[in-house]
Design an enzyme around this catalytic site. Structure first.
Site, short mmCIF file in Angstrom:
data_model
loop_
_atom_site.label_atom_id
_atom_site.label_comp_id
_atom_site.label_asym_id
_atom_site.label_seq_id
_atom_site.Cartn_x
_atom_site.Cartn_y
_atom_site.Cartn_z
N GLY A 198 -7.23 -8.68 -3.34
CA GLY A 198 -6.36 -7.90 -4.37
C GLY A 198 -5.88 -6.65 -3.86
N PRO A 200 -5.43 -2.37 -3.52
CA PRO A 200 -6.50 -1.44 -3.49
C PRO A 200 -6.45 -0.97 -5.13
CG PRO A 200 -5.05 -0.99 -1.51
CD PRO A 200 -4.54 -2.07 -2.55
N THR A 205 -14.84 -3.91 -6.00
CA THR A 205 -16.04 -3.54 -5.53
C THR A 205 -17.03 -3.25 -7.21
OG1 THR A 205 -15.10 -2.27 -3.77
CG2 THR A 205 -17.51 -1.64 -4.71
N GLU A 422 20.81 13.88 -11.17
CA GLU A 422 19.99 13.54 -12.33
C GLU A 422 20.52 12.79 -13.33
OE1 GLU A 422 16.95 12.99 -11.36
OE2 GLU A 422 17.09 14.19 -9.56
N ASP A 498 16.50 7.78 -2.63
CA ASP A 498 17.18 6.79 -3.19
C ASP A 498 17.70 6.06 -2.55
OD1 ASP A 498 16.47 8.25 -5.50
OD2 ASP A 498 18.21 9.56 -5.40
#
Length: 616
Positions: A198, A200, A205, A422, A498
């Site tokens: 899987g 990180p 663990t 924005e 972007d």
């Protein structure tokens, strides 16, 4: 090994200097004034002698007052015995003593040397036995695995959330280790190896340690890179030693973290140094997996986030029999994980695991732990009595967008460009169907290079996206640049990130998802099913022609141009809302979802052309 060699060298240098210094002090402490016998008689008659020690060959003693050179002791040849009567006349005490000046000189060298040699032997033995955690030259072939028992791990499946399927897979192993006779009554045996796979931070663990805590057996934990050493054959020796220790304490669990450091495909990278040593280590691991009996209660658990580069021999049946996917948690899983971490902080009543989970799509368990800690830190800095949802919102923005940099001063033109940029993102996102809701827009600089940011939050977890939704996502990404071009008739460097994201989406649509009609349903780039990144293929060669490469480039360019034109059309039709929103953003610096909703209601809803609202 280099660190140990440097330690020995510097220790011997320091010991030699210390011995010389101690010998100097001892010599100085017994430094005497060597005088002739006639001078001794003069001092004696002058009443300057306080005490005399008579030895076999010499006389030594002390003065009542130190001489001008600071010496308070003297030494001279031994006198005739008849001279003792003369000494008695003047009230001088005569003492007899053996001549041990040579012995003192020898001991001044031997004793300090023996002392420092004893210290070195003690430290060396501790290092050779791993007492300092470094491993010594004498234990170079010994396993560096840390051994835990049930009381050491203190982790159970109750401490692991959001990975219910993985826990269910591992519970069979726990049942076998606790009751092997009952579990194997029909002839079944526990899998020899379990591979946790899987991304990180998903808890691989932690899941392995919970497995050991539930089973209550010794737990040998080691990292794959700890097998690799500069000496040939050391890695294989450590593998043998690890399995020997585990067999002695069976039933037991061996956990190898970051297995890809040890189990990389053999022959994949012949130009890399240490290739033969890694192959020997892997061969020894394969041999050990074939050699032990699963009925003995020895289970090998490994974790990796790069399964595509593992050697195929590791993954065949009879070695790592079971692969368990530990994926990013969904919304329910995130709420379960947050419920565990929220117990560790003093949260306000308005904070709920479900509410925070809705703010964190795509977060792993490690990300959620960090989020709770960041929220607690924000509340601590504000000297708040409890951690509130406002602190969690600030923590999410801190993690996603970076740290606020209010001291970064922009000139007027830059602030206007950022405001329109924005608002371009936000307005396109609000206008297109199937896009994530806009939560906040700000022109406060954050992170390394972000002069402003637009935060979108999905209303639900998504696992599939259509071609139209991907096109709309690209249009939202390019909405900032489209606004700059529309308002200022020029473009800036502010859209670099972007452009990179939009290009990646377009290239994935063409090369992975088969969404380009001119190329057909063909995949030109394979990706890891677990991480979504291009697979590292040894000796990779491009599997398509130059003509196909040009077609791919043209398709990517066309998709990005279509998305840019789509964003420009929306902003042209809603130019008034764009300008009012940018002006409001310049005044307030930050607009919330409510502010954006009120702004959009000022103007009647725009009827989008069919090409814009199509979901394909």
């Amino acid at each position: 090994m280099q660190r140990e060699t440097a330690f020995h060298i510097w220790y011997f240098i320091a010991a030699i200097l210390a011995v010389l210094f101690l010998q100097y002090l001892m010599t100085t402490a017994v430094q005497v004034e060597e005088i002739p016998y006639s001078q001794f008689e003069t001092y004696l008659r002058g009443g300057k002698i306080a005490q005399v020690t008579v030895s076999e060959h010499s006389l030594a003693g002390t003065f009542k007052q130190p001489l001008e050179d600071g010496k308070s002791r003297f030494a001279t040849n031994r006198v005739d015995p008849a001279f003792a009567d003369e000494l008695a006349k003047y009230g001088v005490t005569i003492e007899g003593a053996p001549d041990n000046s040579g012995l003192v000189s020898i001991l001044s060298w031997i004793l300090p040397t023996l002392f420092f040699v004893a210290i070195w032997v003690f430290v060396f033995r501790r290092m050779a036995g791993g007492g300092f955690g470094a491993g010594g030259m004498m234990s170079v072939g010994k396993s560096r695995a840390k051994v835990y028992v049930e009381t050491d791990t203190k982790v159970t499946f109750a401490d692991v959330a959001g990975v219910d399927e993985a826990k269910a897979e591992l519970k069979e192993i726990v049942d076998f280790l606790k009751n092997p006779q009952e579990y194997g009554r029909l002839g079944a045996h526990v899998p020899k190896g379990v591979l946790l796979v899987g991304p990180p931070g998903t808890g691989k663990t932690l899941l392995a340690r919970a497995l050991a805590g539930e089973a209550g057996v010794p737990f040998f934990s080691i990292n794959g890179s700890e097998f690799v050493e500069m000496f040939v054959g050391v890695g294989a020796a450590r593998v043998r030693d690890l399995f020997e220790q585990a067999r002695a304490k069976a039933p037991a669990i061996i956990f190898i973290d970051e297995l890809d450091a040890l189990g990389r495909a053999r022959g994949a990278f012949p130009g890399i140094g240490g290739h033969d040593e890694k192959e020997q280590t892997l061969n020894q691991l394969l041999s050990e997996l074939d050699g032990f009996d699963a009925r003995s209660g020895l289970v090998l658990v490994a974790a990796t986030n790069r399964p595509e580069i593992l050697d195929p021999a590791l993954l065949r049946a009879g070695r790592f029999d079971r692969q368990v996917l530990v994926d990013r948690p969904d919304r329910i899983g995130r709420a379960q994980i947050l419920a565990i971490y929220l117990r560790r902080v003093d949260a306000a009543p308005d904070v709920s695991a479900e509410a925070v989970a809705s703010l964190t799509p795509g977060f792993t368990g490690a990300d959620l732990a960090n989020l709770v800690n960041e929220a607690a830190l924000v509340a601590t800095r504000e000297k708040a009595p409890k951690v509130t949802m406002g602190h969690f919102n600030a923590a999410v923005e801190r993690i996603v967008a970076g740290l606020e940099k209010r001291n970064r001063v922009l000139n007027r033109h830059e602030r206007e460009a950022v405001a329109f940029h924005e608002m371009g993102h936000a307005l396109v996102a609000m206008s297109l169907p199937g896009t994530d809701a806009v939560h906040k827009v700000s022109i406060i600089p954050r992170g390394v290079g972000a002069l402003g940011y637009t935060i979108q939050r999905p209303t639900e977890d998504r696992y599939l996206m259509t071609r139209g939704e991907l096109g709309n996502k690209m249009a939202v990404l390019l909405g900032g640049r489209a606004a700059e071009r529309l308002v200022f008739d020029e473009i800036s460097t502010g859209a670099a990130d972007d452009l990179a994201k939009a290009t990646d989406i377009a290239r994935s649509m063409v090369m992975q998802y088969g969404m380009e009609e001119s190329l057909g349903n063909v995949v030109f780039e394979r990706r890891s099913p677990y991480l979504g990144t291009p697979q590292e293929m040894p000796g990779y060669e491009r599997g398509f022609s130059e003509e196909t490469a040009r077609t791919i480039d043209a398709a990517v360019e066309r998709l990005t141009k279509e998305a840019f034109d789509r964003a420009t059309t929306i902003l042209e039709r809603r130019r008034g809302v764009l300008e009012r929103g940018a002006q409001l953003l310049l005044e307030r610096e930050t607009l919330t979802e409510r502010d954006l909703g009120e702004l959009a209601q000022v103007e009647p809803a725009m009827q989008l052309p069919a090409v814009l609202s199509a979901r394909n």
